[in-house]
Design an enzyme around this catalytic site. Sequence first.
Site: not given
Ligand code: CO
Length: 163
Positions: A46, A51, A93, A134, A138
């Site tokens: 994901g 990110q 990540l 999750h 973010h």
């Molecule tokens: Co994450």
Amino acid sequence: MKLVHYPDQILLTDILQNKITSFSDEKLNYLISKMFKIMKANNGIGLAANQVGLDDSIFIMAIPFKEMVLERTFINPQIMLSGRDIAIEEGCLSFPGITVEVPRFETCEISYYDTAGNKKEETFKGIPSIVIQHEFDHLLGKTFIDHLPELTRDQIRAKLSGK
Ligand code: CO
């Protein structure tokens, strides 16, 4: 475009309301294919837009399941959570080398737009449900450590900064 690590400011920024309004265009398709490339190169399942330094309301997932891959692009998502608590060891990540168990809801209903601008609604349970929760966090500027006690959070921050 590249992966950003905690505590980069963009990971702490709420980008959920930065909605995509123009679909099926070159720019959007390019951004999303780049996100998939980065996620796969890093063995992720994901990835949220912030990110990789973007501030658009987008996240993606690709979960291997038997011979198949459950792959989705979620644009302008909204979620509704229900069911009992479930938890697995989650990685992120943006937190290399850190895994933590986070309480999540079992069932996740998600409404979103696909890359062509079609409105969709789906319900997920188990691992896909956890991944969606999750990644949705973010977009709110939250990370998985926000679900942990302050002391554990401090330990993880110290570990990441090498102290
Ligand atoms: Co994450």
